[in-house]
Design a protein around this motif. Structure first.
Motif, PDB file in Angstrom:
ATOM      1  N   ALA A  13       0.826  -1.205   0.000  1.00 39.03           N
ATOM      2  CA  ALA A  13       0.000   0.000   0.000  1.00 39.03           C
ATOM      3  C   ALA A  13       0.863   1.259   0.000  1.00 39.03           C
ATOM      4  O   ALA A  13       0.585   2.216  -0.722  1.00 39.03           O
ATOM      5  CB  ALA A  13      -0.937   0.001   1.204  1.00 39.03           C
ATOM      6  N   VAL A  14       1.922   1.255   0.788  1.00 34.90           N
ATOM      7  CA  VAL A  14       2.801   2.415   0.867  1.00 34.90           C
ATOM      8  C   VAL A  14       3.480   2.663  -0.476  1.00 34.90           C
ATOM      9  O   VAL A  14       3.590   3.797  -0.926  1.00 34.90           O
ATOM     10  CB  VAL A  14       3.846   2.239   1.990  1.00 34.90           C
ATOM     11  CG1 VAL A  14       4.948   3.273   1.890  1.00 34.90           C
ATOM     12  CG2 VAL A  14       3.171   2.301   3.350  1.00 34.90           C
ATOM     13  N   SER A  15       3.914   1.614  -1.141  1.00 31.95           N
ATOM     14  CA  SER A  15       4.662   1.780  -2.395  1.00 31.95           C
ATOM     15  C   SER A  15       3.828   2.395  -3.507  1.00 31.95           C
ATOM     16  O   SER A  15       4.369   2.936  -4.462  1.00 31.95           O
ATOM     17  CB  SER A  15       5.258   0.453  -2.852  1.00 31.95           C
ATOM     18  OG  SER A  15       4.239  -0.449  -3.206  1.00 31.95           O
ATOM     19  N   THR A  16       2.512   2.361  -3.386  1.00 33.58           N
ATOM     20  CA  THR A  16       1.649   2.951  -4.413  1.00 33.58           C
ATOM     21  C   THR A  16       1.285   4.401  -4.098  1.00 33.58           C
ATOM     22  O   THR A  16       0.707   5.075  -4.936  1.00 33.58           O
ATOM     23  CB  THR A  16       0.356   2.131  -4.580  1.00 33.58           C
ATOM     24  OG1 THR A  16      -0.366   2.155  -3.347  1.00 33.58           O
ATOM     25  CG2 THR A  16       0.663   0.704  -4.997  1.00 33.58           C
ATOM     26  N   ALA A  17       1.637   4.878  -2.924  1.00 36.77           N
ATOM     27  CA  ALA A  17       1.302   6.248  -2.499  1.00 36.77           C
ATOM     28  C   ALA A  17       2.394   7.212  -2.944  1.00 36.77           C
ATOM     29  O   ALA A  17       3.206   7.674  -2.162  1.00 36.77           O
ATOM     30  CB  ALA A  17       1.112   6.288  -0.988  1.00 36.77           C
ATOM     31  N   ARG A  18       2.439   7.527  -4.213  1.00 37.96           N
ATOM     32  CA  ARG A  18       3.516   8.324  -4.815  1.00 37.96           C
ATOM     33  C   ARG A  18       3.608   9.756  -4.285  1.00 37.96           C
ATOM     34  O   ARG A  18       4.662  10.364  -4.350  1.00 37.96           O
ATOM     35  CB  ARG A  18       3.377   8.352  -6.337  1.00 37.96           C
ATOM     36  CG  ARG A  18       3.525   6.993  -6.968  1.00 37.96           C
ATOM     37  CD  ARG A  18       4.924   6.501  -6.821  1.00 37.96           C
ATOM     38  NE  ARG A  18       5.040   5.156  -7.381  1.00 37.96           N
ATOM     39  CZ  ARG A  18       6.062   4.394  -7.195  1.00 37.96           C
ATOM     40  NH1 ARG A  18       7.069   4.798  -6.485  1.00 37.96           N
ATOM     41  NH2 ARG A  18       6.102   3.183  -7.707  1.00 37.96           N
ATOM     42  N   SER A  19       2.510  10.320  -3.779  1.00 40.73           N
ATOM     43  CA  SER A  19       2.561  11.698  -3.280  1.00 40.73           C
ATOM     44  C   SER A  19       2.889  11.761  -1.782  1.00 40.73           C
ATOM     45  O   SER A  19       3.009  12.847  -1.226  1.00 40.73           O
ATOM     46  CB  SER A  19       1.241  12.415  -3.563  1.00 40.73           C
ATOM     47  OG  SER A  19       0.191  11.771  -2.866  1.00 40.73           O
ATOM     48  N   LEU A  20       3.085  10.635  -1.161  1.00 40.43           N
ATOM     49  CA  LEU A  20       3.402  10.563   0.267  1.00 40.43           C
ATOM     50  C   LEU A  20       4.748  11.224   0.547  1.00 40.43           C
ATOM     51  O   LEU A  20       5.728  10.983  -0.163  1.00 40.43           O
ATOM     52  CB  LEU A  20       3.432   9.092   0.694  1.00 40.43           C
ATOM     53  CG  LEU A  20       3.560   8.778   2.169  1.00 40.43           C
ATOM     54  CD1 LEU A  20       2.330   9.263   2.923  1.00 40.43           C
ATOM     55  CD2 LEU A  20       3.706   7.260   2.352  1.00 40.43           C
ATOM     56  N   LYS A  21       4.819  12.084   1.564  1.00 39.17           N
ATOM     57  CA  LYS A  21       6.060  12.787   1.909  1.00 39.17           C
ATOM     58  C   LYS A  21       6.635  12.348   3.246  1.00 39.17           C
ATOM     59  O   LYS A  21       7.841  12.398   3.440  1.00 39.17           O
ATOM     60  CB  LYS A  21       5.843  14.308   1.928  1.00 39.17           C
ATOM     61  CG  LYS A  21       5.527  14.869   0.563  1.00 39.17           C
ATOM     62  CD  LYS A  21       6.698  14.666  -0.379  1.00 39.17           C
ATOM     63  CE  LYS A  21       6.404  15.158  -1.774  1.00 39.17           C
ATOM     64  NZ  LYS A  21       7.355  14.677  -2.750  1.00 39.17           N
ATOM     65  N   VAL A  22       5.785  11.957   4.183  1.00 38.02           N
ATOM     66  CA  VAL A  22       6.226  11.557   5.516  1.00 38.02           C
ATOM     67  C   VAL A  22       5.633  10.191   5.827  1.00 38.02           C
ATOM     68  O   VAL A  22       4.432   9.988   5.648  1.00 38.02           O
ATOM     69  CB  VAL A  22       5.776  12.584   6.593  1.00 38.02           C
ATOM     70  CG1 VAL A  22       6.133  12.115   7.988  1.00 38.02           C
ATOM     71  CG2 VAL A  22       6.371  13.947   6.305  1.00 38.02           C
ATOM     72  N   GLY A  41      11.156   3.969  -4.999  1.00 37.18           N
ATOM     73  CA  GLY A  41      10.589   4.943  -5.913  1.00 37.18           C
ATOM     74  C   GLY A  41       9.807   6.059  -5.251  1.00 37.18           C
ATOM     75  O   GLY A  41       9.313   6.952  -5.921  1.00 37.18           O
ATOM     76  N   LEU A  42       9.677   6.014  -3.937  1.00 38.36           N
ATOM     77  CA  LEU A  42       8.948   7.061  -3.221  1.00 38.36           C
ATOM     78  C   LEU A  42       9.792   8.328  -3.107  1.00 38.36           C
ATOM     79  O   LEU A  42      11.019   8.273  -3.131  1.00 38.36           O
ATOM     80  CB  LEU A  42       8.561   6.583  -1.819  1.00 38.36           C
ATOM     81  CG  LEU A  42       7.594   5.403  -1.751  1.00 38.36           C
ATOM     82  CD1 LEU A  42       7.416   4.940  -0.308  1.00 38.36           C
ATOM     83  CD2 LEU A  42       6.255   5.769  -2.362  1.00 38.36           C
ATOM     84  N   SER A  43       9.124   9.465  -2.922  1.00 39.74           N
ATOM     85  CA  SER A  43       9.814  10.743  -2.733  1.00 39.74           C
ATOM     86  C   SER A  43       9.602  11.257  -1.312  1.00 39.74           C
ATOM     87  O   SER A  43       9.314  12.424  -1.091  1.00 39.74           O
ATOM     88  CB  SER A  43       9.294  11.775  -3.733  1.00 39.74           C
ATOM     89  OG  SER A  43       9.604  11.386  -5.043  1.00 39.74           O
TER      90      SER A  43
END
Length: 193
Positions: A13-22, A41-43
């Motif tokens: 689930a986390v790996s698909t949350a591309r706009s997640l910052k924290v 791949g997250l930012s």
């Protein structure tokens, strides 16, 4: 819970949350042993992966396997909390964390800290407290603690010999390493004669 499915679903689930910052992933499902590679791949700008069961430095999510360059995650991170894990080293691959401002490695099993950690240009706060296996720090720590606005926490490292515990307690770590550097330079000059 210690349910492996919970850990797998969480990581996915986390790996698909591309706009997640924290991301606060502390003590996930009884403790993850590695950062999921899909997180590379997250930012994220901040990652709390404390109180898990991480044994190795998370190189798989920080370095591109093919090129050895920084992943998107490594390039974006400003705050990384890997405290209360089971890490034994902070290797040279830490150099890819070019935006990092805060690194918390307290309460691990650290034995070695590569010079690359002390040379991270944006790093302001580094905690190496409570690492019972940590014995010696490289003279590279001097440049880190000499720079304005930087702090280094070395408390509760009973085995630490370099710098000695009384030097750490007195807050004289930078002066200790400056003196060591000057002594080394004097010895080098003496040997060249």
């Amino acid at each position: 819970s210690d349910c492996p499915n919970l850990r797998g679903r969480f990581a996915e689930a986390v790996s698909t949350a591309r706009s997640l910052k924290v991301l606060k992933a502390s003590n996930v499902g009884g403790g993850l042993e590695a950062l999921p590679t899909t997180w590379a791949g997250l930012s994220l700008t901040a990652l709390d992966f404390s109180r898990n069961r991480l044994h190795r430095w998370p190189a798989a999510v920080l370095l591109e396997a093919a090129t050895g360059s920084a992943t998107r995650l490594a390039a974006a991170l400003e705050d990384l909390d890997l405290s209360s894990n089971r890490l034994v080293d902070a290797p040279a691959s830490a150099a890819v964390l070019c935006s990092l401002r805060r690194l918390d490695l307290r309460d691990n099993c650290l034995r070695t800290i590569d010079d690359a950690v002390f040379q991270l240009g944006n790093l302001e706060r580094l905690s190496l407290a409570a690492n019972p296996e940590l014995v010696d720090l490289s003279p590279a720590v001097a440049a880190f603690v000499d720079a304005p606005g930087r702090s280094l926490d070395l408390r509760d490292n009973a085995q630490l010999r370099t710098p000695p515990p009384d030097v750490v307690a007195a807050g004289n770590t930078a002066a200790f390493f400056r003196t060591m550097r000057a002594a080394d330079a004097a010895l080098d000059r003496q040997r060249r004669r």
